[in-house]
Design a protein around this motif. Structure first.
Motif, PDB file in Angstrom:
ATOM      1  N   GLU A 188       0.818  -1.211   0.000  1.00  0.00           N
ATOM      2  CA  GLU A 188       0.000   0.000   0.000  1.00  0.00           C
ATOM      3  C   GLU A 188       0.851   1.259   0.000  1.00  0.00           C
ATOM      4  O   GLU A 188       0.324   2.365  -0.129  1.00  0.00           O
ATOM      5  N   GLN A 189       2.169   1.089   0.189  1.00  0.00           N
ATOM      6  CA  GLN A 189       3.094   2.221   0.242  1.00  0.00           C
ATOM      7  C   GLN A 189       2.638   3.273   1.270  1.00  0.00           C
ATOM      8  O   GLN A 189       2.645   4.488   1.015  1.00  0.00           O
ATOM      9  N   ARG A 190       2.253   2.749   2.421  1.00  0.00           N
ATOM     10  CA  ARG A 190       1.863   3.644   3.511  1.00  0.00           C
ATOM     11  C   ARG A 190       1.954   2.900   4.837  1.00  0.00           C
ATOM     12  O   ARG A 190       2.087   1.674   4.889  1.00  0.00           O
ATOM     13  N   TYR A 191       1.861   3.672   5.912  1.00  0.00           N
ATOM     14  CA  TYR A 191       1.870   3.103   7.259  1.00  0.00           C
ATOM     15  C   TYR A 191       0.459   2.690   7.661  1.00  0.00           C
ATOM     16  O   TYR A 191      -0.512   3.386   7.325  1.00  0.00           O
ATOM     17  N   ARG A 192       0.358   1.565   8.403  1.00  0.00           N
ATOM     18  CA  ARG A 192      -0.936   1.103   8.918  1.00  0.00           C
ATOM     19  C   ARG A 192      -0.829   0.815  10.411  1.00  0.00           C
ATOM     20  O   ARG A 192       0.170   0.262  10.875  1.00  0.00           O
ATOM     21  N   GLU A 193      -1.864   1.160  11.142  1.00  0.00           N
ATOM     22  CA  GLU A 193      -1.864   0.979  12.595  1.00  0.00           C
ATOM     23  C   GLU A 193      -1.666  -0.482  12.983  1.00  0.00           C
ATOM     24  O   GLU A 193      -2.299  -1.381  12.423  1.00  0.00           O
ATOM     25  N   VAL A 194      -0.791  -0.706  13.958  1.00  0.00           N
ATOM     26  CA  VAL A 194      -0.554  -2.057  14.479  1.00  0.00           C
ATOM     27  C   VAL A 194      -0.683  -2.092  15.998  1.00  0.00           C
ATOM     28  O   VAL A 194      -0.785  -3.157  16.598  1.00  0.00           O
ATOM     29  N   SER A 195      -0.684  -0.914  16.604  1.00  0.00           N
ATOM     30  CA  SER A 195      -0.862  -0.829  18.051  1.00  0.00           C
ATOM     31  C   SER A 195      -1.430   0.527  18.405  1.00  0.00           C
ATOM     32  O   SER A 195      -1.055   1.547  17.824  1.00  0.00           O
ATOM     33  N   SER A 196      -2.356   0.515  19.363  1.00  0.00           N
ATOM     34  CA  SER A 196      -2.930   1.748  19.875  1.00  0.00           C
ATOM     35  C   SER A 196      -2.796   1.699  21.388  1.00  0.00           C
ATOM     36  O   SER A 196      -3.330   0.792  22.034  1.00  0.00           O
ATOM     37  N   ILE A 197      -2.045   2.648  21.967  1.00  0.00           N
ATOM     38  CA  ILE A 197      -1.781   2.636  23.402  1.00  0.00           C
ATOM     39  C   ILE A 197      -2.475   3.846  24.018  1.00  0.00           C
ATOM     40  O   ILE A 197      -2.219   4.986  23.626  1.00  0.00           O
ATOM     41  N   SER A 198      -3.351   3.585  24.988  1.00  0.00           N
ATOM     42  CA  SER A 198      -4.199   4.647  25.529  1.00  0.00           C
ATOM     43  C   SER A 198      -4.130   4.724  27.042  1.00  0.00           C
ATOM     44  O   SER A 198      -4.019   3.704  27.735  1.00  0.00           O
ATOM     45  N   TYR A 199      -4.229   5.952  27.524  1.00  0.00           N
ATOM     46  CA  TYR A 199      -4.333   6.233  28.962  1.00  0.00           C
ATOM     47  C   TYR A 199      -5.740   6.746  29.222  1.00  0.00           C
ATOM     48  O   TYR A 199      -6.218   7.656  28.555  1.00  0.00           O
ATOM     49  N   PHE A 200      -6.424   6.142  30.219  1.00  0.00           N
ATOM     50  CA  PHE A 200      -7.829   6.444  30.459  1.00  0.00           C
ATOM     51  C   PHE A 200      -8.089   7.248  31.733  1.00  0.00           C
ATOM     52  O   PHE A 200      -9.236   7.601  32.002  1.00  0.00           O
ATOM     53  N   GLY A 201      -7.042   7.532  32.517  1.00  0.00           N
ATOM     54  CA  GLY A 201      -7.300   8.135  33.812  1.00  0.00           C
ATOM     55  C   GLY A 201      -8.190   7.213  34.629  1.00  0.00           C
ATOM     56  O   GLY A 201      -8.031   5.990  34.600  1.00  0.00           O
ATOM     57  N   ASP A 202      -9.156   7.774  35.357  1.00  0.00           N
ATOM     58  CA  ASP A 202     -10.060   6.936  36.152  1.00  0.00           C
ATOM     59  C   ASP A 202     -11.398   6.697  35.459  1.00  0.00           C
ATOM     60  O   ASP A 202     -12.376   6.272  36.086  1.00  0.00           O
ATOM     61  N   PHE A 203     -11.456   6.977  34.152  1.00  0.00           N
ATOM     62  CA  PHE A 203     -12.704   6.874  33.389  1.00  0.00           C
ATOM     63  C   PHE A 203     -13.266   5.451  33.415  1.00  0.00           C
ATOM     64  O   PHE A 203     -14.458   5.246  33.669  1.00  0.00           O
ATOM     65  N   GLN A 204     -12.418   4.456  33.128  1.00  0.00           N
ATOM     66  CA  GLN A 204     -12.886   3.078  33.117  1.00  0.00           C
ATOM     67  C   GLN A 204     -13.141   2.548  34.522  1.00  0.00           C
ATOM     68  O   GLN A 204     -14.099   1.801  34.761  1.00  0.00           O
ATOM     69  N   SER A 205     -12.284   2.921  35.469  1.00  0.00           N
ATOM     70  CA  SER A 205     -12.410   2.372  36.820  1.00  0.00           C
ATOM     71  C   SER A 205     -13.670   2.872  37.529  1.00  0.00           C
ATOM     72  O   SER A 205     -14.190   2.203  38.420  1.00  0.00           O
TER      73      SER A 205
END
Length: 417
Positions: A339-356
């Protein structure tokens, strides 16, 4: 879920923060009014209950109790009506609160969509560098008899794949390499359920927001997981835990997504499937350590791509492209030659206390005060997309495919396909 105290006391700043996330601010205004009205009614209820208690104490002391009994019954009726009103307000809030996304950190760039994301760093010279156009992975994989789309479609329909021979071995090799690396970095490896209930899905923010992207088992309250983040984060659902040190988990699972809204996108190959494989990392931390643990997780994911010698870049997502539960997200994108382009392979996220707040994960600080934990997750890595990159990035002119050096021991010393 956002703290209702923030919605009550800082509604204007939250509206400003979420404006950049393309979120309807009228919903926030409605919630603010509901919270204020509910709190006012709770105060009125408290006064009525106090008045009722005073009258109840007087009744036994009076010879003629009729007047006091009448007053008590009137107050009792008012209390009932007030409780009903408070319950209705609570029900309205319970419907609206889970629809509000998280507030981004201040250093997240303002933007409308992925075109406004910011490239933080790029590593185009790793391994063979930015390889030019090669045969696509979905063609070379079939030619080498390591991928079978035709029979997968016959069994399950489009967006499914069968790995076979060295293809299946490659899935296993990547899985073991990633898990071994993570456990050496202090993560606890876990094998988790692929089916979870609605409360678990709600805990990490998949429900109700992303119901259309999920697969539900008919006549049950069970859903197929779209990522191991869901069971890993909910491992401590409704618990108070010791977070003197952060909890680090990793897991390999199949993942399942309906890919609602992706019609016509990535229909060829193994980039976007209904069932795919992923190694996931999750951290549960106290507030003070959380950002440092987030940055370390980003490095943990990057080091896998470096070890695999696949060119990649790191992207900081803008507010308009940020995930529903996230406060800040870095995407790692690998180079895909076809595709001659970059594709996402990992997404790293910080949620604070939103999920907890949704999953009720708490800890006691040094003053014995109970706080909500902070959560972090990231792909480490998406295996199908790594395989696509290897089949193209390591493809030779004669049609053979070299195995990345780091994987050779995991491939029983096979060096070439």
């Amino acid at each position: 879920m956002l703290d209702t105290k923030l919605l009550k006391n800082n509604i204007n700043s939250i509206i400003d923060s979420l404006n950049s996330r393309n979120f309807d601010k009228t919903v926030l205004s409605k919630i603010s009014i509901l919270v204020k009205t509910r709190n006012e009614n709770i105060q009125k209820l408290s006064l009525l209950q106090a008045e009722k208690n005073i009258i109840s104490k007087k009744i036994p002391l009076e010879k003629d109790k009729s007047t006091l009994l009448k007053q008590a019954n009137e107050i009792k009726e008012k209390i009932f009506m007030m409780e009903e009103k408070i319950l209705l307000l609570k029900n309205e809030l319970d419907i609206l609160l889970p629809t509000i996304p998280n507030t981004p950190l201040e250093n997240v760039p303002i933007g409308k969509d992925e075109t406004d994301n910011v490239v933080i760093s790029e590593f185009p010279e790793i391994g063979r560098g930015l390889v030019k156009v090669m045969k696509p992975h979905y063609e070379i994989g079939v030619d080498k008899n390591i991928i079978d789309f035709e029979r997968a479609v016959k069994m399950s329909g489009t967006r499914f794949v069968i790995y076979k021979n060295e293809g299946s071995k490659l899935v296993r090799a990547l899985t073991n390499f990633m898990l071994d690396t993570h456990t050496k970095n202090g993560y606890t490896e876990m094998s988790v359920p692929l089916l979870v209930n609605s409360n678990t899905m709600y805990g990490t923010g998949q429900l109700p927001k992303f119901e259309d992207d999920l697969f539900k088992v008919a006549k049950t309250d069970l859903w197929l997981i779209s990522t191991a983040e869901i069971p890993l984060t909910n491992y401590h659902n409704n618990e108070i835990i010791d977070l003197t040190k952060p909890k680090l988990f990793c897991s390999f699972t199949p993942c399942f997504r309906s890919e609602a809204g992706s019609a016509g996108r990535d229909t060829k190959g193994i980039i976007r499937s209904h069932q795919f494989y992923k190694v996931e990392m999750v951290k549960i931390s106290n507030k003070e350590d959380s950002i440092n643990e987030f940055n370390k997780m980003v490095l943990d994911a990057e080091n896998l791509l470096i070890a695999l010698e696949i060119p990649y870049r790191k992207i900081l997502l803008c507010t308009g492209d940020l995930g529903f539960s996230s406060k800040i997200t870095y995407d790692l994108e690998l180079w895909l030659p076809s595709e001659q382009r970059y594709r996402e392979v990992s997404s790293i996220s910080y949620f604070g206390d939103f999920q907890s707040r949704r999953s009720m994960i708490r800890y006691k600080d040094e003053n014995e005060k109970i706080n909500f934990a902070h959560t972090i997750n990231g792909s480490g890595l998406a295996i199908d997309r790594v395989i696509a990159a290897i089949l193209e990035q390591y493809q030779n002119d004669d049609g053979s495919i070299d195995i990345p050096k780091i994987l050779i021991p995991y491939m029983m010393e096979v060096k070439k396909i």
